[in-house]
Design a protein around this motif. Structure first.
Motif, PDB file in Angstrom:
ATOM      1  N   VAL A 165      46.353 120.296  45.862  1.00 27.01           N
ATOM      2  CA  VAL A 165      47.547 119.983  46.658  1.00 27.01           C
ATOM      3  C   VAL A 165      48.070 118.590  46.297  1.00 27.01           C
ATOM      4  CG1 VAL A 165      46.848 121.418  48.624  1.00 27.01           C
ATOM      5  CG2 VAL A 165      46.099 119.024  48.504  1.00 27.01           C
ATOM      6  N   ASN A 166      49.186 118.253  46.887  1.00 26.90           N
ATOM      7  CA  ASN A 166      49.639 116.868  46.795  1.00 26.90           C
ATOM      8  C   ASN A 166      49.134 116.101  48.010  1.00 26.90           C
ATOM      9  OD1 ASN A 166      51.253 118.215  48.597  1.00 26.90           O
ATOM     10  ND2 ASN A 166      53.154 117.236  47.961  1.00 26.90           N
ATOM     11  N   THR A 167      48.751 114.853  47.791  1.00 25.70           N
ATOM     12  CA  THR A 167      48.341 113.999  48.905  1.00 25.70           C
ATOM     13  C   THR A 167      49.096 112.681  48.761  1.00 25.70           C
ATOM     14  OG1 THR A 167      46.483 113.108  47.667  1.00 25.70           O
ATOM     15  CG2 THR A 167      46.020 114.992  49.072  1.00 25.70           C
ATOM     16  N   PHE A 168      49.176 111.952  49.858  1.00 28.71           N
ATOM     17  CA  PHE A 168      49.988 110.732  49.867  1.00 28.71           C
ATOM     18  C   PHE A 168      49.132 109.540  50.257  1.00 28.71           C
ATOM     19  CE2 PHE A 168      52.775 114.263  50.206  1.00 28.71           C
ATOM     20  CZ  PHE A 168      53.930 113.891  49.526  1.00 28.71           C
ATOM     21  N   ARG A 169      49.206 108.497  49.476  1.00 29.32           N
ATOM     22  CA  ARG A 169      48.485 107.268  49.809  1.00 29.32           C
ATOM     23  C   ARG A 169      49.413 106.095  49.547  1.00 29.32           C
ATOM     24  NH1 ARG A 169      42.197 108.408  47.736  1.00 29.32           N
ATOM     25  NH2 ARG A 169      42.050 110.367  48.885  1.00 29.32           N
ATOM     26  N   TYR A 170      49.594 105.291  50.578  1.00 30.72           N
ATOM     27  CA  TYR A 170      50.441 104.123  50.416  1.00 30.72           C
ATOM     28  C   TYR A 170      49.607 103.053  49.711  1.00 30.72           C
ATOM     29  CZ  TYR A 170      53.762 100.460  51.529  1.00 30.72           C
ATOM     30  OH  TYR A 170      54.650  99.425  51.424  1.00 30.72           O
ATOM     31  N   GLU A 171      49.472 103.199  48.399  1.00 33.26           N
ATOM     32  CA  GLU A 171      48.646 102.294  47.597  1.00 33.26           C
ATOM     33  C   GLU A 171      49.337 100.945  47.518  1.00 33.26           C
ATOM     34  OE1 GLU A 171      45.746 102.764  46.198  1.00 33.26           O
ATOM     35  OE2 GLU A 171      45.449 104.952  46.082  1.00 33.26           O
ATOM     36  N   THR A 172      48.553  99.863  47.670  1.00 37.98           N
ATOM     37  CA  THR A 172      49.164  98.541  47.569  1.00 37.98           C
ATOM     38  C   THR A 172      48.874  97.887  46.221  1.00 37.98           C
ATOM     39  OG1 THR A 172      47.287  97.770  48.834  1.00 37.98           O
ATOM     40  CG2 THR A 172      49.348  98.023  50.018  1.00 37.98           C
ATOM     41  N   LYS A 173      47.822  98.376  45.519  1.00 36.44           N
ATOM     42  CA  LYS A 173      47.596  97.877  44.151  1.00 36.44           C
ATOM     43  C   LYS A 173      48.709  98.426  43.264  1.00 36.44           C
ATOM     44  CE  LYS A 173      42.550  97.721  43.634  1.00 36.44           C
ATOM     45  NZ  LYS A 173      41.531  98.301  42.735  1.00 36.44           N
ATOM     46  N   GLN A 174      48.865  97.842  42.085  1.00 43.22           N
ATOM     47  CA  GLN A 174      49.932  98.274  41.175  1.00 43.22           C
ATOM     48  C   GLN A 174      49.875  99.784  40.911  1.00 43.22           C
ATOM     49  OE1 GLN A 174      49.894  96.391  37.297  1.00 43.22           O
ATOM     50  NE2 GLN A 174      51.766  97.438  36.704  1.00 43.22           N
ATOM     51  N   THR A 175      51.001 100.461  41.133  1.00 38.32           N
ATOM     52  CA  THR A 175      51.019 101.911  40.870  1.00 38.32           C
ATOM     53  C   THR A 175      51.263 102.137  39.380  1.00 38.32           C
ATOM     54  OG1 THR A 175      53.362 101.941  41.435  1.00 38.32           O
ATOM     55  CG2 THR A 175      51.829 102.551  43.175  1.00 38.32           C
ATOM     56  N   PRO A 185      51.742 105.627  36.500  1.00 36.22           N
ATOM     57  CA  PRO A 185      51.822 107.087  36.372  1.00 36.22           C
ATOM     58  C   PRO A 185      50.465 107.712  36.020  1.00 36.22           C
ATOM     59  CG  PRO A 185      53.141 105.946  34.675  1.00 36.22           C
ATOM     60  CD  PRO A 185      52.737 104.932  35.658  1.00 36.22           C
ATOM     61  N   LEU A 186      50.130 108.768  36.717  1.00 37.99           N
ATOM     62  CA  LEU A 186      48.904 109.551  36.567  1.00 37.99           C
ATOM     63  C   LEU A 186      47.636 108.806  36.992  1.00 37.99           C
ATOM     64  CD1 LEU A 186      49.445 111.206  33.028  1.00 37.99           C
ATOM     65  CD2 LEU A 186      49.897 112.255  35.237  1.00 37.99           C
ATOM     66  N   ILE A 187      47.740 107.494  37.182  1.00 33.07           N
ATOM     67  CA  ILE A 187      46.525 106.702  37.433  1.00 33.07           C
ATOM     68  C   ILE A 187      46.433 106.248  38.887  1.00 33.07           C
ATOM     69  CG2 ILE A 187      45.379 104.516  36.873  1.00 33.07           C
ATOM     70  CD1 ILE A 187      46.180 104.945  33.968  1.00 33.07           C
ATOM     71  N   ARG A 188      47.481 105.581  39.355  1.00 27.64           N
ATOM     72  CA  ARG A 188      47.480 105.208  40.777  1.00 27.64           C
ATOM     73  C   ARG A 188      48.836 105.584  41.340  1.00 27.64           C
ATOM     74  NH1 ARG A 188      44.806 101.055  40.840  1.00 27.64           N
ATOM     75  NH2 ARG A 188      43.007 101.845  41.951  1.00 27.64           N
ATOM     76  N   LEU A 189      48.843 106.685  42.108  1.00 34.38           N
ATOM     77  CA  LEU A 189      50.082 107.252  42.603  1.00 34.38           C
ATOM     78  C   LEU A 189      50.150 107.114  44.100  1.00 34.38           C
ATOM     79  CD1 LEU A 189      49.101 110.332  40.640  1.00 34.38           C
ATOM     80  CD2 LEU A 189      51.169 109.122  40.086  1.00 34.38           C
ATOM     81  N   PRO A 234      19.035  99.493  36.767  1.00 31.82           N
ATOM     82  CA  PRO A 234      20.176  99.496  35.849  1.00 31.82           C
ATOM     83  C   PRO A 234      21.466  99.766  36.628  1.00 31.82           C
ATOM     84  CG  PRO A 234      18.457 100.977  35.057  1.00 31.82           C
ATOM     85  CD  PRO A 234      18.053 100.524  36.436  1.00 31.82           C
ATOM     86  N   THR A 235      22.487  98.988  36.339  1.00 28.89           N
ATOM     87  CA  THR A 235      23.745  99.035  37.105  1.00 28.89           C
ATOM     88  C   THR A 235      24.910  98.872  36.132  1.00 28.89           C
ATOM     89  OG1 THR A 235      22.596  97.957  38.938  1.00 28.89           O
ATOM     90  CG2 THR A 235      25.011  97.840  38.972  1.00 28.89           C
ATOM     91  N   ILE A 236      25.967  99.630  36.384  1.00 25.42           N
ATOM     92  CA  ILE A 236      27.148  99.528  35.525  1.00 25.42           C
ATOM     93  C   ILE A 236      28.149  98.557  36.157  1.00 25.42           C
ATOM     94  CG2 ILE A 236      29.084 100.810  34.516  1.00 25.42           C
ATOM     95  CD1 ILE A 236      26.508 101.767  33.408  1.00 25.42           C
ATOM     96  N   VAL A 237      28.647  97.641  35.355  1.00 29.37           N
ATOM     97  CA  VAL A 237      29.693  96.720  35.822  1.00 29.37           C
ATOM     98  C   VAL A 237      30.880  96.816  34.864  1.00 29.37           C
ATOM     99  CG1 VAL A 237      30.272  94.327  36.400  1.00 29.37           C
ATOM    100  CG2 VAL A 237      27.933  95.131  36.692  1.00 29.37           C
ATOM    101  N   GLY A 238      32.060  96.939  35.439  1.00 27.69           N
ATOM    102  CA  GLY A 238      33.244  97.034  34.584  1.00 27.69           C
ATOM    103  C   GLY A 238      34.435  96.391  35.257  1.00 27.69           C
ATOM    104  N   ARG A 239      35.518  96.296  34.511  1.00 20.28           N
ATOM    105  CA  ARG A 239      36.802  95.943  35.131  1.00 20.28           C
ATOM    106  C   ARG A 239      37.493  97.279  35.374  1.00 20.28           C
ATOM    107  NH1 ARG A 239      37.458  90.721  32.126  1.00 20.28           N
ATOM    108  NH2 ARG A 239      35.996  89.436  33.324  1.00 20.28           N
ATOM    109  N   ALA A 240      37.687  97.565  36.644  1.00 18.60           N
ATOM    110  CA  ALA A 240      38.135  98.927  36.985  1.00 18.60           C
ATOM    111  C   ALA A 240      39.643  98.973  37.210  1.00 18.60           C
ATOM    112  CB  ALA A 240      37.411  99.390  38.239  1.00 18.60           C
ATOM    113  N   TYR A 241      40.242 100.110  36.908  1.00 20.08           N
ATOM    114  CA  TYR A 241      41.635 100.370  37.266  1.00 20.08           C
ATOM    115  C   TYR A 241      41.763 100.462  38.762  1.00 20.08           C
ATOM    116  CZ  TYR A 241      44.065 100.979  32.911  1.00 20.08           C
ATOM    117  OH  TYR A 241      44.699 100.747  31.726  1.00 20.08           O
TER     118      TYR A 241
END
Ligand code: A5A
Length: 478
Positions: free
Chosen positions: A138-148, A150-154, A471-478
């Motif tokens: 389905v489509n869902t809606f999130r009022y994202e405040t981080k930079q939107t 396309p396809l990644i943060r909608l 062991p732990t993964i650390v990254g710069r995440a989108y």
């Protein structure tokens, strides 16, 4: 971006490349006048169709597809305390019907727990009803405040696949979490997308979950993208929504639940990981067209060549290959460019000389040219499509392997992240240490209990406090 005369930026300039490719390859149009909402072009939507069909096929083995309403009444939405805390800043509200204020405000689902679980409370009666394994896309809606992006943060996620399961015990729900991870691993393996599965730290788990297992992938610029999550919900929601069942001894018990989701980030990963300086590169499994035939009809043999190309096209279609015969009035070179940008895995060039020799020239989008016998074309081409899949898988795995680096000090960790890599550290799992690591390196702790062939499961010492760590993964995440 309306200027399609220039060239696609190089992939090393990843962000520019990605944004440019989305319209050049006709995947998404970003000009819709609402922030965070984008439009699928038909070509992109066809890719989505193939990708989501694979997801459906995997789930349909033992899940059932369903469809719940988009609107959730405020009182249901507000029932589970942790869940509200996690989502209240991201919810869009419908407050009016025409000019009339609504008695009850309605939330546009940011995810559907609070739409689905009141109904589960009505549907679950006895242990014989369990397990329940339903999903919807389905489509869902999130009022994202981080930079939107396309396809990644909608803000409107158009392709949200969410599964919601109900079980008799905590352990059975735990097994379902493992099963969901297997499904997601198989899904991404089919797209030749390498994944790193890990358990998110407690502060980053899904609002209302006991624990969250996440699936991440490493993007071309070294940032990580969360491309799926699986949540053990324990009995938090069943207690809130009163989902109970009568067990074998006639006792009423609260049920245990899981939920897991994937969005069009799966397509963002597909595009980003496999694409190159010339454009999209689609794995044959999800390519709109797996093969394009370009007839080369310079001179007098026009009719012959077109007839042979049509025959080849029907033979390949009959063999189950998705083929496009491009007979447009355009130079062959322009057609090559057109289909390269759109990621068609295999191009067949058929000219008078090839025809006389009983051959067709096959050019792989991943590199390499071979003359193929027209007589045995379906088998040879099927084989070449498999080789392309293997090329893509090998290339993507190599990228993941070379971008996952061990780091045994904070300085080294920061340096590793700055260079565009993802790090494997050891961490004691104390929140204070975790926050200190994140602050000093501008990275995110993605998770522990890592499942990846590239990450050895050996204990070490925490890079912050020197106590024993995992062991732990650390990254710069989108
Ligand atoms: N109910 C559960 C399944 C849920 O909502 N989980 S989730 O919040 O983690 O979302 C599931 C997946 O959707 C995430 O792992 C992420 O890959 C994707 N996702 C989340 N927010 C998104 C957004 N704003 N745009 C695109 N994809 C998003």
């Amino acid at each position: 971006m309306d200027d399609d005369t220039g060239a696609l930026p190089l992939k090393e300039d990843f962000s520019a490349w990605y944004n440019d490719l989305l319209w050049r390859a006709e995947i998404m149009d970003v000009r819709y006048p609402v922030k965070g909402l984008y439009v699928w072009y038909p070509y992109g939507f066809a890719i989505r169709k193939f990708v989501y069909q694979r997801l459906r096929d995997l789930l349909d083995r033992d899940h059932q597809e369903t469809l719940f309403p988009l609107l959730i009444p405020e009182q249901e939405f507000m029932k589970e305390a942790e869940h509200i805390k996690g989502f209240e800043d991201e919810v869009y509200w419908v407050t009016h019907g025409g000019k009339t204020p609504l008695d009850v405000k309605l939330a546009l689902r940011p995810t559907s727990e609070t739409a689905i679980y009141p109904m589960y409370a009505l549907w679950v009666r006895s242990h014989a009803d369990l397990p329940i394994k339903y999903y919807q896309i389905v489509n869902t809606f999130r009022y994202e405040t981080k930079q939107t992006r396309p396809l990644i943060r909608l803000r409107e996620i158009t392709s949200f696949k969410e599964a919601h399961t109900v079980h008799a015990t905590w352990e059975e729900a735990g097994e379902q979490v493992e099963e969901a991870i297997r499904i997601y691993s198989e899904f991404y393996d089919g797209l030749c997308i390498p994944t790193i599965v890990s358990k998110r730290p407690d502060w980053d788990k899904f609002p209302g979950a006991d624990y969250t297992i996440a699936v991440d992938t490493i993007m071309p610029n070294g940032k990580t993208l969360q491309i799926g999550t699986v949540h053990h919900l324990g009995d938090h929601f069943s207690r809130t929504f009163n989902i109970t069942f009568e067990d074998k001894n006639g006792e009423r018990k609260f049920a245990y639940q899981t939920c897991y989701g994937i969005s069009e980030r799966s397509i963002a990963a597909l595009i980003s990981i496999h694409g190159d300086d010339k454009g999209l590169v689609l794995p044959p499994a999800v390519a709109t067209f797996q093969v394009v035939i370009v007839p080369i009809t310079i001179g007098t043999r026009h009719e012959d060549v077109i007839a042979a190309a049509q025959k080849l096209s029907s033979i390949l279609s009959a063999a189950g290959i998705r083929v496009k015969l491009d007979t447009r009035e355009m130079r062959p070179g322009a057609k090559y460019y057109w289909w390269e940008i759109r990621g068609v895995p295999l191009r067949l060039e058929l000219g008078p000389r090839d025809l006389d020799a009983g051959k067709v020239m096959a050019v792989k989008r991943t590199g390499g040219k071979t003359a193929v016998d027209l007589a045995t074309a379906p088998e040879e081409i099927t084989h070449m499509l498999c080789e392309i899949t293997e090329n893509l898988r090998a290339r993507a795995e190599d990228h993941t392997r070379t971008h996952l680096c061990p780091a045994n000090s904070i300085d080294f960790l920061k340096n590793t992240l700055d260079k565009g890599n993802v790090a494997v550290i050891h961490w004691c799992q104390d929140r204070g240490c975790g926050e200190s690591i994140e602050e000093q390196t501008n990275g995110s702790i993605l998770g522990t209990d890592v499942r990846s062939p590239y990450v050895p499961a050996v204990e070490g010492i925490c890079i912050a406090c020197k106590k024993p760590g995992k062991p732990t993964i650390v990254g710069r995440a989108y």
